[in-house]
Structure formats: structure tokens, C-alpha cells
Design a protein around this motif. Sequence first.
Motif, PDB file in Angstrom:
ATOM      1  N   GLY A 109     -14.280  17.258  33.763  1.00 18.82           N
ATOM      2  CA  GLY A 109     -13.503  16.012  33.778  1.00 18.82           C
ATOM      3  C   GLY A 109     -14.396  14.793  33.635  1.00 18.82           C
ATOM      4  N   ASP A 110     -15.519  14.789  34.349  1.00 17.71           N
ATOM      5  CA  ASP A 110     -16.485  13.673  34.255  1.00 17.71           C
ATOM      6  C   ASP A 110     -17.041  13.546  32.846  1.00 17.71           C
ATOM      7  OD1 ASP A 110     -16.115  13.151  36.907  1.00 17.71           O
ATOM      8  OD2 ASP A 110     -17.951  14.142  37.586  1.00 17.71           O
ATOM      9  N   GLU A 111     -17.337  14.698  32.258  1.00 13.72           N
ATOM     10  CA  GLU A 111     -17.899  14.707  30.901  1.00 13.72           C
ATOM     11  C   GLU A 111     -16.888  14.146  29.891  1.00 13.72           C
ATOM     12  OE1 GLU A 111     -19.426  17.940  27.583  1.00 13.72           O
ATOM     13  OE2 GLU A 111     -19.285  18.583  29.679  1.00 13.72           O
ATOM     14  N   LYS A 118     -17.196   6.088  26.063  1.00 14.45           N
ATOM     15  CA  LYS A 118     -18.142   5.748  24.999  1.00 14.45           C
ATOM     16  C   LYS A 118     -17.403   5.524  23.680  1.00 14.45           C
ATOM     17  CE  LYS A 118     -22.427   7.255  22.779  1.00 14.45           C
ATOM     18  NZ  LYS A 118     -23.381   8.352  22.578  1.00 14.45           N
ATOM     19  N   MET A 119     -16.458   6.401  23.407  1.00 14.31           N
ATOM     20  CA  MET A 119     -15.670   6.295  22.177  1.00 14.31           C
ATOM     21  C   MET A 119     -14.865   5.001  22.157  1.00 14.31           C
ATOM     22  SD  MET A 119     -12.932   9.043  20.639  1.00 14.31           S
ATOM     23  CE  MET A 119     -14.148  10.348  20.522  1.00 14.31           C
ATOM     24  N   ILE A 134      -6.862  10.297  24.507  1.00 14.73           N
ATOM     25  CA  ILE A 134      -6.577  11.732  24.600  1.00 14.73           C
ATOM     26  C   ILE A 134      -7.602  12.388  25.524  1.00 14.73           C
ATOM     27  CG2 ILE A 134      -6.582  13.905  23.312  1.00 14.73           C
ATOM     28  CD1 ILE A 134      -5.434  12.215  20.922  1.00 14.73           C
ATOM     29  N   LEU A 135      -8.858  11.970  25.381  1.00 14.00           N
ATOM     30  CA  LEU A 135      -9.911  12.489  26.265  1.00 14.00           C
ATOM     31  C   LEU A 135      -9.675  12.054  27.708  1.00 14.00           C
ATOM     32  CD1 LEU A 135     -13.063  11.893  24.021  1.00 14.00           C
ATOM     33  CD2 LEU A 135     -11.968  14.074  24.511  1.00 14.00           C
ATOM     34  N   PHE A 136      -9.236  10.794  27.898  1.00 21.58           N
ATOM     35  CA  PHE A 136      -8.920  10.315  29.255  1.00 21.58           C
ATOM     36  C   PHE A 136      -7.796  11.151  29.861  1.00 21.58           C
ATOM     37  CE2 PHE A 136     -10.395   5.842  27.880  1.00 21.58           C
ATOM     38  CZ  PHE A 136     -11.675   6.091  28.346  1.00 21.58           C
ATOM     39  N   ALA A 137      -6.797  11.475  29.036  1.00 21.75           N
ATOM     40  CA  ALA A 137      -5.656  12.257  29.526  1.00 21.75           C
ATOM     41  C   ALA A 137      -6.107  13.632  30.001  1.00 21.75           C
ATOM     42  CB  ALA A 137      -4.613  12.388  28.421  1.00 21.75           C
ATOM     43  N   ARG A 138      -7.002  14.256  29.248  1.00 19.42           N
ATOM     44  CA  ARG A 138      -7.509  15.582  29.641  1.00 19.42           C
ATOM     45  C   ARG A 138      -8.368  15.495  30.908  1.00 19.42           C
ATOM     46  NH1 ARG A 138      -9.110  18.026  23.689  1.00 19.42           N
ATOM     47  NH2 ARG A 138      -6.997  18.638  23.108  1.00 19.42           N
ATOM     48  N   ALA A 139      -9.183  14.451  30.957  1.00 19.54           N
ATOM     49  CA  ALA A 139     -10.016  14.267  32.161  1.00 19.54           C
ATOM     50  C   ALA A 139      -9.140  14.006  33.377  1.00 19.54           C
ATOM     51  CB  ALA A 139     -10.980  13.099  31.942  1.00 19.54           C
TER      52      ALA A 139
END
Length: 668
Positions: A109-111, A118-119, A134-139
Amino acid sequence: MLTAAAYILCLHCLLTASGGEDTEAERHNKKQKEMNVTTQVSVSKVKQFLSNLLEQGKSSKITNKRENPLEKKKNQHKLKIKGIQNKDLLKRNQNYFKKQAKKSITDKGDELFKMGNKMLQESKSQKQKTEAYILFARAADMGNLKAMEKMADALLFGSFGMQNITAAIQLYESLAKEGSYKAQNALGFLSSYGIGMEYDQAKALIYYTFGSAGGSMMSQMILGYRYLSGINVLQNCEVALNHYKKVADYIADKLEKSEGIPVEKVRLTERPENLSSNSEILDWDIYQYYKYLAERGDVQIQVSLGQLHLIGRKGLDQDYYMYLEGNTAAPQNNATAFKYFSMAASKGNAIGLHGLGLLYFHGKGVPVNYGEALKYFQKAAEKGWPNAQFQLGFMYYSGFGVWKDYKLAFKYFYLASQSGQPLAIYYLAEMYATGTGVLRSCRTAVELYKGVCELGHWAEKFLTAYFAYKDGDVDSSLIQYALLAEMGYEVAQSNSAFILESKKAKILGKEKMYPMALLLWNRAAIQGNAFARVKIGDYHYYGYGTKKDYETAATHYSIAADKHHSAQAMFNLAYMYEHGLGIAKDIHLARRLYDMAAQTSPDAHIPVFFALMKLETMHLLRDILFFNQFTMRWKWLKLDNTVGPYWDLFVIGLIVAMLIFLLRNRHR
């Protein structure tokens, strides 16, 4: 950790819209497989552990047959203790594997959050920003609190058209239980406006207090503004000073690292019809023309465009190409910097002189030499360069290479502050707050600190709110302006009131819009907005969001006319004097105010012309009727009863028609 109606909603809308990304079902199966692997590992370990216990049990039975009763009891006691220990060991092993599985998910999740962040920072298109979310949602799905905060903000502010305030509130409430200061601040904001929650200023104050205690700079700033203005708290300058100073210290630290980016604040009230013409946002055609000139060798345009791209102003994306302090695009190079600064300084260029001063002051590429630094700063300051003026002030304030001299420090800080140099404003605030070199003034210090605080990264919402409004997303625009208004930004207060007044927003009931707009106009007026002061007069005159009150309306118009020289206020006040509305009727004063309005603003010439024609015509009619002793007939002509309350407009229309008729006949 999270209730999840809010959550599932935001994840679903992002993950299904990503195109080629995992669906919810696939993600669930993937997660289940990971859990199954962990479970299989832990089960095999437990089986092995149990087989060892069975072996031990068998051997203990054989020996027990040979032991006497006393020994048997002793052994049983030992085995009992061993059994308890084994159970503890089993529990510890199970807990260990659970922790390992949880840590693995947390790390993932941190990764994902770091990748998304960064994106988002480097993104130059909507597609990239969507991918970041989308990455935030997965994290967030893996329990990452920072990612959850990002998702809650996206739902609140309507990023990428995904506004859902109910879902945002559910997320914020869950995060607040986990101690999120950002969630506390958001809940305070929503309570203060009654958006999606009950309108409750007391609860808002509690949320803000918890938020500020947790480290929210926004909450600190909101509390500073509330104590400065006495909004639902007793007005207290010293408490306001304490809150504003904390935020100003944070901003000043960013500014010293060249991280401060000033943001244009577009006034919706000034260009409601043609926002695209706003000079604060660089028109694309003009940008292309500037770019053409720059490529043709226009040095001044090159510098200007470079600075705009360097800090991302005028609506342009931040785009590094060359930066003398060094960055990822152009590594810092002292020798090159010294070479070009020297070339510029030899031609008397203020930036070159200031640059050389900085190199000597910080010892970059040359030994530290405060004497040389002072010399170059003085030359650049004489040419009016505000950054050099600030550096001189800082040297005298701190005693670098010179004796401390607070009077000279104040002089140079003041000169630089007149050009808006933010660090100079900060140090002036410090001097007024502590009484260093000047007579202590809490109010002056707070006003200066407030100016520094308004340079925070949160001011970026001015641009996103503006573009949302321009694109027709009124609710998203309003919620962003409203948060900035709560933080004390006058422009945001008038913009929020303007949007509420239009009644296009859906996030508040229509019955709440005028009262809330009046509240915001009032806050903007207190901060010196003349247009807002006239608006308050209008609200009291027509009874918008409050009772009709001509006296109060006349008071506000008078303030706007006397203090701000508002032509509109003069015109409105003249009309009230003409008709005796809320004030004693005075035709002479009405004439004078109409004339003053025309002199103050060219836009007032035409309405003043018709108003004066109507006034003089009616005055002439009265004189004629009085002279011919037709007073009884005049009483019969009570125009308010015969024509209606807007009889004066009828008369103006009649005059206009007569003028048109006369002009046509003249041309014939």
C-alpha cells in the motif's frame, strides 16, 4: 478500518474506468489467492508443530508406565506447564504470520501511494492524473491512510467528475477515528457550511481545534482567521497571532527553499460573462506568440516564459528547463552560474548583481565573502530589485557580515515588501510581533502573517476552482472556493458568494443560498472589498437572505461611497435620497451624488444621464403643477398607486421614447 459504502463507491468508479485495469472481481480473487498462500503456509507450520506434540505425547505415555505415582504426578505437572507453553508458542506463531501478512499488504500500500503521488506531481495530462488516482484507490484498499485521504478529497472536491459528498463524509469520519487531522479539518469545513452535514458552528470549531492540534496547517489558518475576525469566537488578536505564526513559519521555510509558488486569484465578479479573457490566465494564442518571439531570440520574453514555466504560473504547467539553483532537469553548476551572473552584472543587470551576491553569501563556487555579497546586493537594491532589498534586510537583521541594525533591516524589508517579496513580509511580521526595531503591533503582525500564509500550496485550488467553474462544474468550483473562503481568502469569499447567488449549485438547498451568500459578502466587505459592500446594501434593500431594511442598505452604500469611492454605491445612494428611502429625502444631495457617480466611473455616464433627466422632469412637473395651483390634481396623481412601484422606470422609458422620436424627426 473503513466503513465502506464510501469506499467501494470511489474504488469502483475509478477501477472500472481505468480501461485494461483489473476489475473489482479480479482484484478480490488476487487478494484471496495471496491470503490462501499465507493460510497454507501457516497451516503447514501448525501441522508440523502438532506432529511434534504427538511424538512427545507418545514417548511420555511409555515412560509414564514405568514411573511411580509420585513421579507420575510430577511429570503430569511438568507436561501441563509444557502444554501451556506450547499453546502460547502456537499463538505466537499464528500472530507472527498474521503480522507478516499484514506488513506485506501495508508495504505494498505504501509503495502504491508513493508511486501515485510521484505520478500526480509529474503529471501533465488528465489521463496521468487519473492513473495516479487508480493507484491511490488500490493503496487505500490495502488500508493506506494517506491514500484514503486522497480519495476522500477527490470525492469531496469532485476531481475528475467523481464528486460524492456523502461518500466523502463517510470516509472522513472513518479517518477521523484513526486520528487523521486532514479528516478533522474537512469535517469542520463541512459542518461550518452545512454541506452534507448539519450546520453546526460549535462542532466545526471542535473539529478545527482537533485538526490544528494534530498538525493541520489549514485548521491553524482557519482558527487564526476566526480569532482575528471574531467568527463564532471572542475576537482575540494574540490567539490569532499564535495560529497565523505557526503557518507562516511553515510557509517561510518552504519559501527559503524556493518552493513557494504564487497563484493567480481570478475574480468571478469582474468577468462573469467572458472568463476566458481573464488576464490572469495566459491565453494560448498569446503564449504561442511569446514562444515564437522567444525562439527568435527575444531575451526578455525568454526570461519571462522561463520564469512562468519554472513556477507554473498563468495556467501553464510547471516545466523545468534551466534553474540556477539546480534541479533534475538542469544540475546545479556553480561555475556556470558565476560565469553568466558576472556577464549580466557587468552590464548593470540587477538579477546578475543579485546572483553574484548570493554566490558570495552562500559560498557557492567561491569562498564565503559577506563584504562582496553586501556590495552586490546594494547595487542590485539601488536598481529596485526586491530580492536584493530583502537580502540586505536579512543581513542587517541577522548580523551576517555587518553589525545588527534593526532600523536598516526594517527599511529594506519594507522596500522589498512593497513589491510583494514574501520573505520580506514574513520578517516584517516577525519584527512587529516581537517589537524588534519597531513598536509592537499585534494587528499589523497578524495582517502580515496572514499575507504570507495565503502563499501556501492550498492556494493552488484557486486555479482548479476557476477551471471547474469555466467548465460548468459549479459544485466542484463552489466547494473549493468555499474552503479557501473559510481560510480567510477575500477573493474566495466573494467568488463563493457570487456562485451561491446564481443558485446554480446543488450541494446546498436554495433556501440556504442567499443567507450564506450574504454571510460571505459580509466577510469579504470587512476585508475591504467595495463590490461586496455594495452587495450587502443590495441584499438589505431587496430583502435577499434577510429582511428588507432601507436604513441598513443606505448605511452600506454610504460606506462603499465614502471609503471605496464606488460609483455604483453613489448611484444607489442618490436614488434613495431622491425617493427618501430609509433616509430623509434630499433632491440636491441626490443630484450631487449622481454627478459624483458619473465623474468616478465612465460606465455610470448613461445611467446617470437618464436618472438626472427623470429627476429634472419630475421636478419640473411638480413645479408647474404647484405654480398653477393644481395641488388637488397632483394628489390625485399618486403615481405609486396608478402606475405601480416602478413608475420611475416607466417615466425613464417614456423619456427615452421621446428622445428617439425627436432624433428621428431631426434626421428627416
